[in-house]
Motif scaffolding. Structure first.
Motif, short mmCIF file in Angstrom:
data_model
loop_
_atom_site.label_atom_id
_atom_site.label_comp_id
_atom_site.label_asym_id
_atom_site.label_seq_id
_atom_site.Cartn_x
_atom_site.Cartn_y
_atom_site.Cartn_z
N LEU A 69 0.87 -1.19 0.00
CA LEU A 69 0.00 0.00 0.00
C LEU A 69 0.90 1.24 0.00
CD1 LEU A 69 -2.60 -1.00 2.75
CD2 LEU A 69 -3.06 -0.74 0.30
N PRO A 70 0.47 2.32 -0.63
CA PRO A 70 1.30 3.55 -0.59
C PRO A 70 1.49 4.02 0.85
CG PRO A 70 -0.55 3.79 -2.11
CD PRO A 70 -0.79 2.52 -1.36
N LEU A 71 2.70 4.49 1.15
CA LEU A 71 2.93 4.99 2.51
C LEU A 71 3.26 6.49 2.48
CD1 LEU A 71 3.01 4.31 5.46
CD2 LEU A 71 5.34 3.51 5.21
N HIS A 72 4.48 6.82 2.08
CA HIS A 72 4.80 8.25 1.94
C HIS A 72 4.62 8.67 0.49
CE1 HIS A 72 7.16 7.52 5.68
NE2 HIS A 72 6.67 8.70 5.96
N PHE A 73 4.06 9.83 0.30
CA PHE A 73 3.88 10.28 -1.08
C PHE A 73 4.05 11.79 -1.23
CE2 PHE A 73 -0.40 12.19 -0.98
CZ PHE A 73 -0.88 11.72 0.24
N LEU A 74 4.35 12.16 -2.47
CA LEU A 74 4.41 13.56 -2.87
C LEU A 74 3.24 13.77 -3.80
CD1 LEU A 74 8.11 13.49 -4.11
CD2 LEU A 74 7.39 14.35 -1.90
N VAL A 75 2.98 15.01 -4.17
CA VAL A 75 1.90 15.26 -5.12
C VAL A 75 2.45 16.04 -6.32
CG1 VAL A 75 -0.36 16.32 -5.48
CG2 VAL A 75 0.21 15.30 -3.27
N ASP A 76 2.26 15.46 -7.50
CA ASP A 76 2.69 16.15 -8.72
C ASP A 76 1.79 17.36 -8.94
OD1 ASP A 76 4.05 16.14 -11.46
OD2 ASP A 76 1.91 16.16 -11.95
N LYS A 77 2.42 18.51 -9.15
CA LYS A 77 1.69 19.77 -9.22
C LYS A 77 0.82 19.87 -10.48
CE LYS A 77 3.09 24.23 -7.51
NZ LYS A 77 4.17 25.19 -7.38
N ILE A 78 1.34 19.38 -11.58
CA ILE A 78 0.62 19.56 -12.84
C ILE A 78 -0.58 18.61 -12.95
CG2 ILE A 78 0.82 19.54 -15.37
CD1 ILE A 78 3.93 20.23 -14.58
N ASP A 79 -0.31 17.29 -12.79
CA ASP A 79 -1.40 16.30 -12.95
C ASP A 79 -2.14 16.01 -11.65
OD1 ASP A 79 -0.64 16.08 -15.55
OD2 ASP A 79 0.66 14.35 -15.22
N GLU A 80 -1.67 16.57 -10.54
CA GLU A 80 -2.25 16.28 -9.22
C GLU A 80 -2.30 14.78 -8.94
OE1 GLU A 80 -5.68 18.26 -7.82
OE2 GLU A 80 -4.61 20.16 -7.70
N LYS A 81 -1.24 14.05 -9.34
CA LYS A 81 -1.20 12.62 -9.06
C LYS A 81 -0.24 12.35 -7.90
CE LYS A 81 2.24 11.82 -12.65
NZ LYS A 81 2.51 11.41 -13.98
N ALA A 82 -0.51 11.23 -7.19
CA ALA A 82 0.36 10.87 -6.07
C ALA A 82 1.65 10.25 -6.61
CB ALA A 82 -0.36 9.89 -5.16
N VAL A 83 2.77 10.68 -6.05
CA VAL A 83 4.07 10.11 -6.40
C VAL A 83 4.53 9.34 -5.16
CG1 VAL A 83 6.44 10.65 -7.09
CG2 VAL A 83 4.55 12.15 -7.84
N VAL A 84 4.52 8.01 -5.26
CA VAL A 84 4.75 7.21 -4.04
C VAL A 84 6.24 7.01 -3.79
CG1 VAL A 84 4.10 5.15 -2.77
CG2 VAL A 84 2.53 6.07 -4.50
N LEU A 85 6.68 7.55 -2.65
CA LEU A 85 8.09 7.48 -2.25
C LEU A 85 8.41 6.16 -1.58
CD1 LEU A 85 8.59 10.79 -0.25
CD2 LEU A 85 9.83 10.16 -2.30
N SER A 86 7.50 5.75 -0.68
CA SER A 86 7.72 4.50 0.04
C SER A 86 6.39 3.77 0.17
CB SER A 86 8.32 4.78 1.42
OG SER A 86 7.37 5.35 2.26
N TRP A 87 6.50 2.45 0.31
CA TRP A 87 5.31 1.60 0.38
C TRP A 87 5.36 0.79 1.66
CZ3 TRP A 87 2.05 1.47 -4.04
CH2 TRP A 87 2.55 2.15 -5.17
#
Ligand code: SF4
Ligand code: SF4
Length: 246
Positions: A69-87
């Motif tokens: 499952l996604p744990l830590h994430f960032l958010v892409d500014k343009i597409d507003e998608k989650a960028v998963v750093l750690s799971w």
């Protein structure tokens, strides 16, 4: 006395809810760009995005189903998608544990390699370095090391390496990798690629519908390719080795 893992498997079972926040990559306060996708008391074994890829590959080879499952994430500014750093591994007991043996021992993630050291941080101070270290009391084989307050960095490292050997080196490596990831996040912020602010301002559900892993995201945005990432990780391993061997 030296630390010796007796492969009791305690650290590979009952994984949900026992990982402390301090042992995780970063909290939102650090950068205002890193968010937590799971409730704090439901967190399981956490791995970096590239480690998840390795575990999935090993799972395919061994015909073992591994869920994350996604744990830590960032958010892409343009597409507003989650960028998963750690799971986080979405299993109570690790699926790679068979008869108290790790089936992917050589390829196990850093969090496993550095256990029972669950937290290590090295900070520059005005007269040298400060080190914070936490060792899990759940492991039956830990060796307590006492120092007086003014211990020198070299003495601290020498003693821990003498007693915890490769486990200590891997804890140093985990610290270096966390710093490396934080630097990559800073680059993404500087390039204005990711959102910095309060999570309430974005649509969380929509974000996860089109999530992407950190490694793919770095590649997509020409920050770091897969091979460069591998090289950087190898380099960090060499630095960790130099630190512990003095
Ligand atoms: S709990 Fe300690 S002794 Fe048991 S497998 Fe984990 S590291 Fe080894
Ligand atoms: S990957 Fe190996 S060491 Fe890590 S939790 Fe699973 S069985 Fe244990």
């Amino acid at each position: 006395m030296k630390f010796e893992c007796i492969k009791c498997g305690i650290c590979c079972k009952n994984l949900i809810g026992k990982i402390k926040e301090s042992s995780l990559l970063a909290s939102g306060e650090h950068l205002n760009a890193v968010f937590l996708a799971q409730p704090i008391d439901k967190i399981g074994l956490s791995v970096f995005d590239w480690e998840k890829e390795i575990m999935e590959e090993e799972g395919r080879k061994l015909n073992i189903q591994v869920r994350f499952l996604p744990l830590h994430f960032l958010v892409d500014k343009i597409d507003e998608k989650a960028v998963v750093l750690s799971w986080m591994l979405s299993h109570i007991n690790c699926p790679f544990l068979k008869n108290d043996e790790c089936l992917i021992y050589e390829k196990r993630p850093l969090i496993c390699r550095s256990y029972p050291i669950t937290f290590l941080e090295i900070k520059k101070s005005f007269d040298g370095f400060d080190i914070d270290i936490e060792i899990s009391k759940e492991c039956p084989k830990i060796v307590e090391i006492e120092f007086d307050e003014n211990v020198y960095f070299d003495e601290f490292v020498r003693k821990y390496y003498e007693i915890y050997g490769e486990t200590f080196k891997d804890a140093v490596l985990l610290f270096l990798v966390n710093s490396f990831v934080r630097n990559l996040i800073k680059i993404l912020i500087e390039k204005d690629l990711i959102f910095v602010g309060r999570i309430e301002e974005i649509n969380v559900k929509k974000m996860f519908e089109q999530k992407v892993g950190f490694v793919d995201y770095l590649e997509e945005n020409k920050i770091l390719g897969r091979n460069e990432l591998k090289e950087s990780l190898k380099n960090l391993e060499r630095i960790a080795e130099r630190i512990v061997k003095g």
